[in-house]
Motif scaffolding. Structure first.
Motif, PDB file in Angstrom:
ATOM      1  N   PRO A 117      -9.967  -2.697  -7.062  1.00 49.50           N
ATOM      2  CA  PRO A 117      -9.674  -2.324  -5.665  1.00 49.50           C
ATOM      3  C   PRO A 117      -8.313  -1.643  -5.511  1.00 49.50           C
ATOM      4  O   PRO A 117      -7.330  -2.250  -5.084  1.00 49.50           O
ATOM      5  N   TRP A 118      -8.238  -0.363  -5.855  1.00 49.11           N
ATOM      6  CA  TRP A 118      -6.971   0.363  -5.845  1.00 49.11           C
ATOM      7  C   TRP A 118      -6.331   0.429  -4.462  1.00 49.11           C
ATOM      8  O   TRP A 118      -5.109   0.369  -4.339  1.00 49.11           O
ATOM      9  N   GLY A 119      -7.123   0.563  -3.423  1.00 45.03           N
ATOM     10  CA  GLY A 119      -6.568   0.647  -2.068  1.00 45.03           C
ATOM     11  C   GLY A 119      -5.782  -0.600  -1.692  1.00 45.03           C
ATOM     12  O   GLY A 119      -4.638  -0.510  -1.222  1.00 45.03           O
ATOM     13  N   THR A 120      -6.368  -1.754  -1.914  1.00 44.70           N
ATOM     14  CA  THR A 120      -5.692  -3.016  -1.593  1.00 44.70           C
ATOM     15  C   THR A 120      -4.500  -3.236  -2.520  1.00 44.70           C
ATOM     16  O   THR A 120      -3.435  -3.671  -2.083  1.00 44.70           O
ATOM     17  N   PHE A 121      -4.680  -2.916  -3.792  1.00 50.93           N
ATOM     18  CA  PHE A 121      -3.595  -3.062  -4.756  1.00 50.93           C
ATOM     19  C   PHE A 121      -2.390  -2.225  -4.322  1.00 50.93           C
ATOM     20  O   PHE A 121      -1.266  -2.732  -4.234  1.00 50.93           O
ATOM     21  N   LEU A 122      -2.601  -0.953  -4.031  1.00 49.37           N
ATOM     22  CA  LEU A 122      -1.492  -0.079  -3.631  1.00 49.37           C
ATOM     23  C   LEU A 122      -0.892  -0.494  -2.294  1.00 49.37           C
ATOM     24  O   LEU A 122       0.329  -0.438  -2.111  1.00 49.37           O
ATOM     25  N   THR A 123      -1.731  -0.924  -1.371  1.00 45.41           N
ATOM     26  CA  THR A 123      -1.228  -1.401  -0.079  1.00 45.41           C
ATOM     27  C   THR A 123      -0.266  -2.564  -0.282  1.00 45.41           C
ATOM     28  O   THR A 123       0.833  -2.576   0.285  1.00 45.41           O
ATOM     29  N   ASN A 124      -0.656  -3.531  -1.073  1.00 48.94           N
ATOM     30  CA  ASN A 124       0.190  -4.706  -1.289  1.00 48.94           C
ATOM     31  C   ASN A 124       1.457  -4.375  -2.065  1.00 48.94           C
ATOM     32  O   ASN A 124       2.540  -4.886  -1.748  1.00 48.94           O
ATOM     33  N   VAL A 125       1.365  -3.508  -3.043  1.00 48.13           N
ATOM     34  CA  VAL A 125       2.552  -3.151  -3.833  1.00 48.13           C
ATOM     35  C   VAL A 125       3.519  -2.321  -2.983  1.00 48.13           C
ATOM     36  O   VAL A 125       4.726  -2.583  -2.975  1.00 48.13           O
ATOM     37  N   VAL A 126       3.007  -1.338  -2.252  1.00 48.86           N
ATOM     38  CA  VAL A 126       3.860  -0.528  -1.371  1.00 48.86           C
ATOM     39  C   VAL A 126       4.487  -1.410  -0.290  1.00 48.86           C
ATOM     40  O   VAL A 126       5.674  -1.290   0.022  1.00 48.86           O
ATOM     41  N   GLY A 127       3.697  -2.313   0.275  1.00 50.44           N
ATOM     42  CA  GLY A 127       4.216  -3.227   1.295  1.00 50.44           C
ATOM     43  C   GLY A 127       5.308  -4.130   0.748  1.00 50.44           C
ATOM     44  O   GLY A 127       6.326  -4.359   1.407  1.00 50.44           O
ATOM     45  N   CYS A 128       5.139  -4.622  -0.453  1.00 52.83           N
ATOM     46  CA  CYS A 128       6.168  -5.478  -1.067  1.00 52.83           C
ATOM     47  C   CYS A 128       7.426  -4.677  -1.366  1.00 52.83           C
ATOM     48  O   CYS A 128       8.542  -5.179  -1.191  1.00 52.83           O
ATOM     49  N   PHE A 129       7.270  -3.427  -1.801  1.00 48.60           N
ATOM     50  CA  PHE A 129       8.436  -2.575  -2.026  1.00 48.60           C
ATOM     51  C   PHE A 129       9.185  -2.375  -0.706  1.00 48.60           C
ATOM     52  O   PHE A 129      10.407  -2.510  -0.649  1.00 48.60           O
ATOM     53  N   ALA A 130       8.451  -2.081   0.351  1.00 48.82           N
ATOM     54  CA  ALA A 130       9.079  -1.884   1.664  1.00 48.82           C
ATOM     55  C   ALA A 130       9.771  -3.150   2.153  1.00 48.82           C
ATOM     56  O   ALA A 130      10.850  -3.080   2.755  1.00 48.82           O
ATOM     57  N   ILE A 131       9.187  -4.309   1.883  1.00 55.02           N
ATOM     58  CA  ILE A 131       9.820  -5.579   2.259  1.00 55.02           C
ATOM     59  C   ILE A 131      11.150  -5.736   1.519  1.00 55.02           C
ATOM     60  O   ILE A 131      12.149  -6.164   2.103  1.00 55.02           O
ATOM     61  N   GLY A 132      11.187  -5.377   0.242  1.00 56.49           N
ATOM     62  CA  GLY A 132      12.426  -5.461  -0.525  1.00 56.49           C
ATOM     63  C   GLY A 132      13.514  -4.569   0.051  1.00 56.49           C
ATOM     64  O   GLY A 132      14.664  -4.992   0.210  1.00 56.49           O
ATOM     65  N   VAL A 133      13.169  -3.330   0.390  1.00 61.57           N
ATOM     66  CA  VAL A 133      14.134  -2.401   0.997  1.00 61.57           C
ATOM     67  C   VAL A 133      14.600  -2.946   2.341  1.00 61.57           C
ATOM     68  O   VAL A 133      15.809  -3.015   2.624  1.00 61.57           O
ATOM     69  N   LEU A 134      13.651  -3.347   3.168  1.00 66.14           N
ATOM     70  CA  LEU A 134      13.971  -3.832   4.511  1.00 66.14           C
ATOM     71  C   LEU A 134      14.893  -5.046   4.472  1.00 66.14           C
ATOM     72  O   LEU A 134      15.875  -5.116   5.220  1.00 66.14           O
ATOM     73  N   MET A 135      14.605  -5.995   3.607  1.00 65.36           N
ATOM     74  CA  MET A 135      15.411  -7.207   3.572  1.00 65.36           C
ATOM     75  C   MET A 135      16.852  -6.920   3.148  1.00 65.36           C
ATOM     76  O   MET A 135      17.781  -7.519   3.688  1.00 65.36           O
ATOM     77  N   VAL A 136      17.061  -6.003   2.222  1.00 66.72           N
ATOM     78  CA  VAL A 136      18.436  -5.639   1.848  1.00 66.72           C
ATOM     79  C   VAL A 136      19.124  -4.986   3.043  1.00 66.72           C
ATOM     80  O   VAL A 136      20.263  -5.322   3.381  1.00 66.72           O
ATOM     81  N   LEU A 137      18.432  -4.061   3.680  1.00 66.18           N
ATOM     82  CA  LEU A 137      19.050  -3.338   4.795  1.00 66.18           C
ATOM     83  C   LEU A 137      19.407  -4.257   5.960  1.00 66.18           C
ATOM     84  O   LEU A 137      20.505  -4.168   6.505  1.00 66.18           O
ATOM     85  N   ILE A 138      18.496  -5.154   6.323  1.00 64.97           N
ATOM     86  CA  ILE A 138      18.773  -5.954   7.521  1.00 64.97           C
ATOM     87  C   ILE A 138      19.579  -7.215   7.247  1.00 64.97           C
ATOM     88  O   ILE A 138      20.057  -7.844   8.180  1.00 64.97           O
TER      89      ILE A 138
END
Length: 166
Positions: A60-81
């Motif tokens: 399931p590439w769609g779900t896999f990429l969604t979760n990985v991209v979302g986790c990457f964004a969470i990492g960026v967001l948490m550092v920034l905020i």
């Protein structure tokens, strides 16, 4: 029977004071922004699922990429905020809990893993199970490290790169 003291606004008899109005005044806006962010994030996830639909018995590439991209964004967001911005108190609930919580879909990950546990696709199921976990954690770590590195570089060289300053 000992007397029980209830918080202000709570009565012991039906029809008396209702504690919810004060609670909603304090926490209601947070619930609203989480719901708004979650709705937008879920729409973004739906778009990703339409772009990369999952075929039965396949990874399931769609779900896999969604979760990985979302986790990457969470990492960026948490550092920034937490390390850079002194943002509004609703930024984290809107983006972190709402949008990214609605965008990532670990419940679908669990269902898809279960659906792959069939003869002929067991290896795909375990690859997806372990691969998503490893990739998601690596994405958060990479995002935190990359964001901190970029921010540190900007602090050291506020006017640009070394070549631009030479």
């Amino acid at each position: 029977m000992p007397e029980v003291r209830l918080p202000d606004g709570v009565a012991t008899e039906a029809g008396a004071t209702d504690p919810r109005p004060g609670w909603f005044r304090e926490h209601g806006i947070v619930l609203i922004v989480v719901a708004l962010g979650g709705g937008i994030g879920a729409e973004a996830r739906y778009g990703m699922a339409r772009l990369l639909p999952t075929r039965p018995g396949h990874f399931p590439w769609g779900t896999f990429l969604t979760n990985v991209v979302g986790c990457f964004a969470i990492g960026v967001l948490m550092v920034l905020i937490t390390e850079v911005w002194t943002g509004h108190r609703l930024v984290r609930p809107f983006l972190g809990v709402g949008f990214l919580g609605g965008f990532t879909t670990f419940s679908t990950y669990a269902v898809e893993t279960r659906n792959l546990l069939e003869p002929g696709t067991v290896y795909v199921a375990f690859g997806y199970l372990a691969g998503t976990l490893i990739a998601a954690m690596a994405a958060v770590l990479a995002a935190v490290t990359l964001t901190r590195t970029v921010l540190l570089r900007k602090q050291i060289h506020p006017g640009g790169t070394d070549e631009e300053q030479a």
